[in-house]
Design an enzyme around this catalytic site. Structure first.
Site, mmCIF file in Angstrom:
data_model
loop_
_atom_site.group_PDB
_atom_site.id
_atom_site.type_symbol
_atom_site.label_atom_id
_atom_site.label_comp_id
_atom_site.label_asym_id
_atom_site.label_seq_id
_atom_site.Cartn_x
_atom_site.Cartn_y
_atom_site.Cartn_z
ATOM 1 N N LYS A 121 1.060 5.923 8.262
ATOM 2 C CA LYS A 121 1.429 5.948 6.849
ATOM 3 C C LYS A 121 0.206 5.903 5.943
ATOM 4 O O LYS A 121 0.049 6.726 5.036
ATOM 5 C CB LYS A 121 2.370 4.782 6.547
ATOM 6 C CG LYS A 121 2.874 4.714 5.114
ATOM 7 C CD LYS A 121 2.122 3.723 4.240
ATOM 8 C CE LYS A 121 2.312 2.292 4.695
ATOM 9 N NZ LYS A 121 1.680 1.326 3.744
ATOM 10 N N LYS A 177 -7.744 0.721 -2.653
ATOM 11 C CA LYS A 177 -7.171 0.468 -1.325
ATOM 12 C C LYS A 177 -7.225 1.719 -0.450
ATOM 13 O O LYS A 177 -7.423 1.638 0.770
ATOM 14 C CB LYS A 177 -5.731 -0.023 -1.455
ATOM 15 C CG LYS A 177 -5.070 -0.392 -0.115
ATOM 16 C CD LYS A 177 -5.812 -1.509 0.605
ATOM 17 C CE LYS A 177 -5.249 -1.778 1.977
ATOM 18 N NZ LYS A 177 -3.904 -2.393 1.942
ATOM 19 N N THR A 232 0.868 -1.174 0.000
ATOM 20 C CA THR A 232 0.000 0.000 0.000
ATOM 21 C C THR A 232 0.903 1.222 0.000
ATOM 22 O O THR A 232 1.469 1.599 1.024
ATOM 23 C CB THR A 232 -0.922 0.004 1.226
ATOM 24 O OG1 THR A 232 -1.723 -1.178 1.212
ATOM 25 C CG2 THR A 232 -1.837 1.232 1.225
#
Length: 313
Positions: free
Chosen positions: A239, A171, A96
């Site tokens: 993140k 995502k 990701t």
């Protein structure tokens, strides 16, 4: 038999790679952790001393690292994948890392006649171990067809679109929801305690009802545990929520709930909990941490999360 290079055999990457070995594929692994490489060797994989070495003669290179910076280094840095991968091969980015990062890899490898697929995953460590991850695939259908034999053992393929970046985009939507649901679960259980209730009893009562969520059911028990094992680190959500925020800004979209949730992950990281299980976000509601909500972490979380630990969601 396809030769697969697997870059990043961490908490999620290692069980993913093990499924490829079980499916009869020839797997060469690389990780910056010697311990992880020992575990990969014990699972029947060959090991390499660099991404370049691992990628040499590979039909498919899978990259499963934590951050955009680590992706760039693993693929385009010194002794990176790009130095070893052969024209006509395929690189599958399963991290990701956001839309821009994976498109930059696509452009760079495309100049070397290497096809790229964008396939971030969701399902966490449990899904990786069980081979039930959801693989969010973006890329040309013909390239996806070439790599199906490699992808299928790891979980369920969900085609998100024909362009590299489409998987990352889906995502990011997933991670907006996960971030908000995780922070909301911590807030709700902390609220129960503030009302003088037993949070464990409240979790049992409401977990299966209309107010329940997968995050509440999965993280709730860990939130109530004194020292839960690390299944997904706080810094991974720092993140990921940061990637969502960047994409929202680029799309001129006001992700107000995401901003609130992200502030909690930053606060937990600032309190020194970046490497702790992400369920520790509850401490920002309990007064058990000195973290402030000023958005300043103790360290750069995208660099402290580790090169091969993907998020558990």
């Amino acid at each position: 038999m396809k030769h697969v290079a697997f870059i990043g055999v961490g908490a999620i990457g290692l069980p993913m790679a093990k499924h490829l070995v079980a499916a009869g594929l020839d797997v060469t692994a690389f990780d910056v952790s010697p311990t992880r490489l020992d575990e990969a060797a014990a699972a029947g994989m060959r090991t390499a001393t660099s991404p370049e070495e691992a990628a040499t003669d590979a039909d498919v290179v899978v990259v499963m690292v934590a951050t955009p910076q680590q992706l760039h280094h693993a693929v385009l840095g010194p002794q990176g994948v790009a130095a070893g991968i052969a024209p006509g091969a395929c690189c599958v980015v399963m991290s990701t890392v956001g839309i821009d990062a994976v498109r930059a890899i696509d452009q760079a490898l495309g100049e070397r006649d290497v096809a790229v697929l964008d396939v971030p995953v969701t399902g966490g460590v449990a899904g990786a171990e069980a081979g039930t991850l959801t693989l969010l695939a973006g890329g040309e259908p013909a390239t996806l067809a070439r790599c199906t034999q490699v992808l299928a053992p790891m979980g369920r393929l969900a085609v998100c679109g024909p362009a590299v970046g489409d998987g990352q985009a889906v995502k990011l939507v997933n991670q907006l929801l996960c971030s908000v649901h995780l922070a909301a679960a911590g807030e709700a259980l902390a609220f129960a305690r503030a009302l003088g209730l037993d949070p464990a009893a409240v979790l049992e009562i409401i977990g299966g009802g209309a107010a329940g969520s997968w995050m509440l059911s999965d993280r709730g028990p860990r939130m109530l545990a004194e020292d839960p094992p690390v299944r997904s680190a706080v810094d991974i959500f720092v993140k990921d929520s940061g990637l969502v925020a960047q994409a929202a800004e680029a799309a001129d979209f006001d992700a107000a709930l995401l901003d609130v949730a992200a502030s909690r992950f930053w606060a937990a990281s600032a309190a020194g909990l970046g490497r702790a299980d992400d369920s520790r976000v509850i401490t920002t509601y309990l007064g058990d941490t000195l973290a402030s909500l000023d958005g300043t972490p103790a360290a750069d979380p995208v660099h402290t999360a580790g090169p091969s630990k993907e998020s558990g969601r």
